[in-house]
Design a protein around this motif. Sequence first.
Motif, PDB file in Angstrom:
ATOM      1  N   MET A 216      38.362  42.210  37.747  1.00 58.64           N
ATOM      2  CA  MET A 216      39.254  41.829  38.850  1.00 58.64           C
ATOM      3  C   MET A 216      38.478  41.649  40.150  1.00 58.64           C
ATOM      4  O   MET A 216      38.749  40.729  40.928  1.00 58.64           O
ATOM      5  CB  MET A 216      40.341  42.895  39.044  1.00 58.64           C
ATOM      6  N   LEU A 217      37.518  42.529  40.369  1.00 53.33           N
ATOM      7  CA  LEU A 217      36.683  42.403  41.568  1.00 53.33           C
ATOM      8  C   LEU A 217      35.945  41.071  41.561  1.00 53.33           C
ATOM      9  O   LEU A 217      35.880  40.379  42.593  1.00 53.33           O
ATOM     10  CB  LEU A 217      35.691  43.562  41.631  1.00 53.33           C
ATOM     11  N   SER A 218      35.417  40.688  40.418  1.00 53.77           N
ATOM     12  CA  SER A 218      34.712  39.405  40.320  1.00 53.77           C
ATOM     13  C   SER A 218      35.632  38.237  40.652  1.00 53.77           C
ATOM     14  O   SER A 218      35.236  37.294  41.349  1.00 53.77           O
ATOM     15  CB  SER A 218      34.137  39.235  38.909  1.00 53.77           C
ATOM     16  N   HIS A 219      36.884  38.289  40.153  1.00 56.59           N
ATOM     17  CA  HIS A 219      37.850  37.233  40.453  1.00 56.59           C
ATOM     18  C   HIS A 219      38.104  37.141  41.954  1.00 56.59           C
ATOM     19  O   HIS A 219      38.199  36.038  42.527  1.00 56.59           O
ATOM     20  CB  HIS A 219      39.168  37.504  39.738  1.00 56.59           C
ATOM     21  N   ILE A 220      38.237  38.297  42.591  1.00 52.48           N
ATOM     22  CA  ILE A 220      38.551  38.319  44.019  1.00 52.48           C
ATOM     23  C   ILE A 220      37.393  37.771  44.845  1.00 52.48           C
ATOM     24  O   ILE A 220      37.592  36.982  45.782  1.00 52.48           O
ATOM     25  CB  ILE A 220      38.917  39.752  44.458  1.00 52.48           C
ATOM     26  N   ARG A 222      35.153  35.687  43.891  1.00 50.94           N
ATOM     27  CA  ARG A 222      35.096  34.231  43.655  1.00 50.94           C
ATOM     28  C   ARG A 222      36.191  33.507  44.441  1.00 50.94           C
ATOM     29  O   ARG A 222      35.950  32.450  45.030  1.00 50.94           O
ATOM     30  CB  ARG A 222      35.240  33.941  42.163  1.00 50.94           C
ATOM     31  N   ALA A 223      37.385  34.095  44.468  1.00 50.31           N
ATOM     32  CA  ALA A 223      38.506  33.444  45.146  1.00 50.31           C
ATOM     33  C   ALA A 223      38.365  33.476  46.662  1.00 50.31           C
ATOM     34  O   ALA A 223      38.630  32.482  47.340  1.00 50.31           O
ATOM     35  CB  ALA A 223      39.816  34.112  44.727  1.00 50.31           C
ATOM     36  N   ARG A 224      37.935  34.609  47.207  1.00 45.16           N
ATOM     37  CA  ARG A 224      37.872  34.769  48.665  1.00 45.16           C
ATOM     38  C   ARG A 224      36.634  34.156  49.274  1.00 45.16           C
ATOM     39  O   ARG A 224      36.681  33.559  50.348  1.00 45.16           O
ATOM     40  CB  ARG A 224      37.935  36.254  49.030  1.00 45.16           C
ATOM     41  N   TYR A 225      35.514  34.346  48.606  1.00 44.14           N
ATOM     42  CA  TYR A 225      34.241  33.978  49.214  1.00 44.14           C
ATOM     43  C   TYR A 225      33.509  32.872  48.468  1.00 44.14           C
ATOM     44  O   TYR A 225      32.429  32.464  48.892  1.00 44.14           O
ATOM     45  CB  TYR A 225      33.337  35.221  49.294  1.00 44.14           C
ATOM     46  N   LYS A 226      34.102  32.420  47.343  1.00 49.88           N
ATOM     47  CA  LYS A 226      33.484  31.384  46.518  1.00 49.88           C
ATOM     48  C   LYS A 226      32.079  31.799  46.104  1.00 49.88           C
ATOM     49  O   LYS A 226      31.135  31.000  46.112  1.00 49.88           O
ATOM     50  CB  LYS A 226      33.464  30.048  47.258  1.00 49.88           C
ATOM     51  N   GLU A 227      31.955  33.075  45.738  1.00 46.76           N
ATOM     52  CA  GLU A 227      30.684  33.615  45.287  1.00 46.76           C
ATOM     53  C   GLU A 227      30.837  34.175  43.877  1.00 46.76           C
ATOM     54  O   GLU A 227      31.917  34.621  43.487  1.00 46.76           O
ATOM     55  CB  GLU A 227      30.212  34.739  46.218  1.00 46.76           C
ATOM     56  N   THR A 228      29.750  34.158  43.131  1.00 43.14           N
ATOM     57  CA  THR A 228      29.732  34.778  41.813  1.00 43.14           C
ATOM     58  C   THR A 228      29.135  36.169  41.935  1.00 43.14           C
ATOM     59  O   THR A 228      28.044  36.336  42.511  1.00 43.14           O
ATOM     60  CB  THR A 228      28.906  33.938  40.823  1.00 43.14           C
ATOM     61  N   LEU A 229      29.840  37.169  41.426  1.00 46.33           N
ATOM     62  CA  LEU A 229      29.388  38.547  41.531  1.00 46.33           C
ATOM     63  C   LEU A 229      28.433  38.848  40.378  1.00 46.33           C
ATOM     64  O   LEU A 229      28.857  39.108  39.248  1.00 46.33           O
ATOM     65  CB  LEU A 229      30.587  39.501  41.490  1.00 46.33           C
TER      66      LEU A 229
END
Length: 313
Positions: A216-220, A222-229
Amino acid sequence: MAFSALSRPIMKAAKPNLLLCFDAFGTLFSPKGPVAQQYAEVARQCDFTGFSDKELQSRLLEAIKDEREQNPNYGKATGLGATQWWTNVIHKTFTPLLRNNQALPPTLVPKLIHRFSSSEGYEAQRDLVPAIRALRERISQQGVERLVIGVITNSDDRVPDILSSLGLNVSPLRYGTPFDASALREKQFDIDFHCMSYDVGVEKPDRRIFNAADIMLSHIIRARYKETLTESEMERWQKVYIGDEVAKDVVGAAEAGWNPVLLDVDGNSTEITSLEDTPQQTLEDLFAEHASVRVGSIRNLVSWLTGSEWEKR
């Protein structure tokens, strides 16, 4: 309990990002009264009488046990769904109490379903809403760059509705459920995501429900910052879990690699170090010294994390 070290600021965190997750039942909220007692109250409001509270409680426990065996995971495992699962529980609870060819009142099931999906049946932990919002406002002052707040709980899918009815602004993001990424970029939520055992398929202390929060953290991100965790970026996140049960919450979180905080409102777990008596320091330093800590309230937790007291608005 007052803090002895609140005037001293927390040192800048070695890990600049914080993933803070809570248990739901018993931590963020609790029933307004014994569940069986509330069942009895609603039944009598529907003109269903002629039973004792003790008898109803016994029937309710039997009904839940039977339904769990027939339809595991609140009916998710058999395709029944949580609403029908609880409907079955209600029928199994009250049908044996019928007298003289009575029928179940038609309003009984919907009233109970609504009650236990909302603030009608539950009350929030004291100062919950202002505490979460104070944390959002103040945590950056302690060197935390990014804060994500989630819920990890052994529960069916009622939790988001309950938290919303208690006044929290809840994200639509649930483990295993599609979501609108644009909504996460355009709006600030009090609760960013939910990992419920109903969706994940396992319960605490199983580490897989904690691992679901990483997803879920990875999804967030990606959605907020357009970054891959990436894995290395994940190392920059401090993961803290707050719950009210030692076996499921403290042990489960620790074994999953999280830092556990026991919510101990009554102060019974004296063998665990109290956060209220702990000098201000980084989270990393705190958990390097203590395997787990306890705290008496959500308010005190937020005061410790932010390094200052705050007033409700």
